[in-house]
Design a protein around this motif. Sequence first.
Motif, PDB file in Angstrom:
ATOM      1  N   ALA A 160      44.871  37.073  38.022  1.00  0.00           N
ATOM      2  CA  ALA A 160      43.690  37.109  39.265  1.00  0.00           C
ATOM      3  C   ALA A 160      44.352  35.651  40.275  1.00  0.00           C
ATOM      4  O   ALA A 160      45.064  35.144  39.187  1.00  0.00           O
ATOM      5  N   ALA A 161      44.165  35.476  41.151  1.00  0.00           N
ATOM      6  CA  ALA A 161      44.899  34.811  41.827  1.00  0.00           C
ATOM      7  C   ALA A 161      43.725  33.965  43.378  1.00  0.00           C
ATOM      8  O   ALA A 161      43.087  34.872  43.721  1.00  0.00           O
ATOM      9  N   VAL A 162      44.034  32.988  43.524  1.00  0.00           N
ATOM     10  CA  VAL A 162      43.417  31.810  44.540  1.00  0.00           C
ATOM     11  C   VAL A 162      43.925  31.156  44.831  1.00  0.00           C
ATOM     12  O   VAL A 162      44.422  30.621  44.392  1.00  0.00           O
ATOM     13  N   SER A 163      43.426  30.810  46.114  1.00  0.00           N
ATOM     14  CA  SER A 163      44.329  29.986  47.107  1.00  0.00           C
ATOM     15  C   SER A 163      43.531  28.514  47.576  1.00  0.00           C
ATOM     16  O   SER A 163      41.793  28.699  46.853  1.00  0.00           O
ATOM     17  N   LEU A 191      46.705  33.132  37.878  1.00  0.00           N
ATOM     18  CA  LEU A 191      46.056  32.961  36.030  1.00  0.00           C
ATOM     19  C   LEU A 191      45.695  34.090  35.336  1.00  0.00           C
ATOM     20  O   LEU A 191      45.126  35.347  35.981  1.00  0.00           O
ATOM     21  N   THR A 192      45.531  33.590  34.061  1.00  0.00           N
ATOM     22  CA  THR A 192      45.301  35.235  33.137  1.00  0.00           C
ATOM     23  C   THR A 192      43.447  34.627  33.309  1.00  0.00           C
ATOM     24  O   THR A 192      42.969  33.539  33.566  1.00  0.00           O
ATOM     25  N   GLY A 193      43.040  35.699  32.719  1.00  0.00           N
ATOM     26  CA  GLY A 193      41.424  35.329  32.170  1.00  0.00           C
ATOM     27  C   GLY A 193      40.950  34.530  31.723  1.00  0.00           C
ATOM     28  O   GLY A 193      39.795  33.740  31.122  1.00  0.00           O
ATOM     29  N   LYS A 223      38.344  27.079  37.947  1.00  0.00           N
ATOM     30  CA  LYS A 223      37.035  27.927  38.535  1.00  0.00           C
ATOM     31  C   LYS A 223      37.183  28.961  39.402  1.00  0.00           C
ATOM     32  O   LYS A 223      36.376  29.764  39.504  1.00  0.00           O
ATOM     33  N   GLY A 224      37.806  28.969  40.714  1.00  0.00           N
ATOM     34  CA  GLY A 224      38.081  30.029  41.592  1.00  0.00           C
ATOM     35  C   GLY A 224      37.622  31.213  40.891  1.00  0.00           C
ATOM     36  O   GLY A 224      37.603  32.948  40.799  1.00  0.00           O
ATOM     37  N   VAL A 225      39.153  31.196  39.957  1.00  0.00           N
ATOM     38  CA  VAL A 225      40.120  32.808  38.690  1.00  0.00           C
ATOM     39  C   VAL A 225      38.494  32.494  38.385  1.00  0.00           C
ATOM     40  O   VAL A 225      38.301  34.203  37.851  1.00  0.00           O
ATOM     41  N   SER A 226      37.955  32.112  37.359  1.00  0.00           N
ATOM     42  CA  SER A 226      36.821  32.289  36.799  1.00  0.00           C
ATOM     43  C   SER A 226      35.745  33.567  37.202  1.00  0.00           C
ATOM     44  O   SER A 226      35.337  34.494  36.685  1.00  0.00           O
TER      45      SER A 226
END
Length: 237
Positions: A160-163, A191-193, A223-226
């Motif tokens: 997953a990815a986040v800005s 990042l990965t899980g 935090k966002g990716v989790s």
Amino acid sequence: MRPSGRKLDEMRAVSIETGFTKHAEGSALIKMGDTHVLCTATIEDRVPPFIKGSGLGWVTAEYGMLPRATNTRMRREAASGKQGGRTVEIQRLIGRSLRAGVDRSALGERQITIDCDVLQADGGTRCASITGGWVALKLAVNKLLKAGDIISDPLVDPVAAVSCGIYAGQPLLDLDYPEDSEAGVDGNFILTGTSRLIEVQMSAEGQTFSRDQMNQLMDLAEKGVSELVAAQKAATA
């Protein structure tokens, strides 16, 4: 105060609708606030020539934006006869990000293409494409497992990815367009899980940043990716 009214570490509302299209082996419509991306997965019994005969599979991606995904109409890239540099860069990012979570030997000698079409853009389209693309990939892999075409799940870890960025001197999670366009520092975190880093794209957009600020953004990204991985797992359960 953020333009959106969100807390500094607050994600936009995230929803993932699976099975959005009829024909694709896997499909998901991901909405991250006002950014909406349709992701579809196609399975083909072929691989690129450079890995033919290796027994390894391949995951690749294509990316595009509809003409009215933004405030003003963009000309279709097909009309100009070639893809723009930004498009090529983003689809390569999506492909290599998703491959990082795949055991290509378990996938076998086949290719899965993830098509990411931005229906509406409000910042973070590449991050939404990666996050939704993994869901479409997972659904396609589930079909291979159910059919007995592969023995074990080749998806070793969600991706997953986040800005994240620095806006008005404050570190923010999940930038929308008003924040992204004015951010002094802008970054995309893939990042990965299990919080393993795949790629970080960081740049100063008008101000430099310190190592401590970088660490703050990294904490926000984790935090966002989790939260995104939890949404992915819920969508594919």
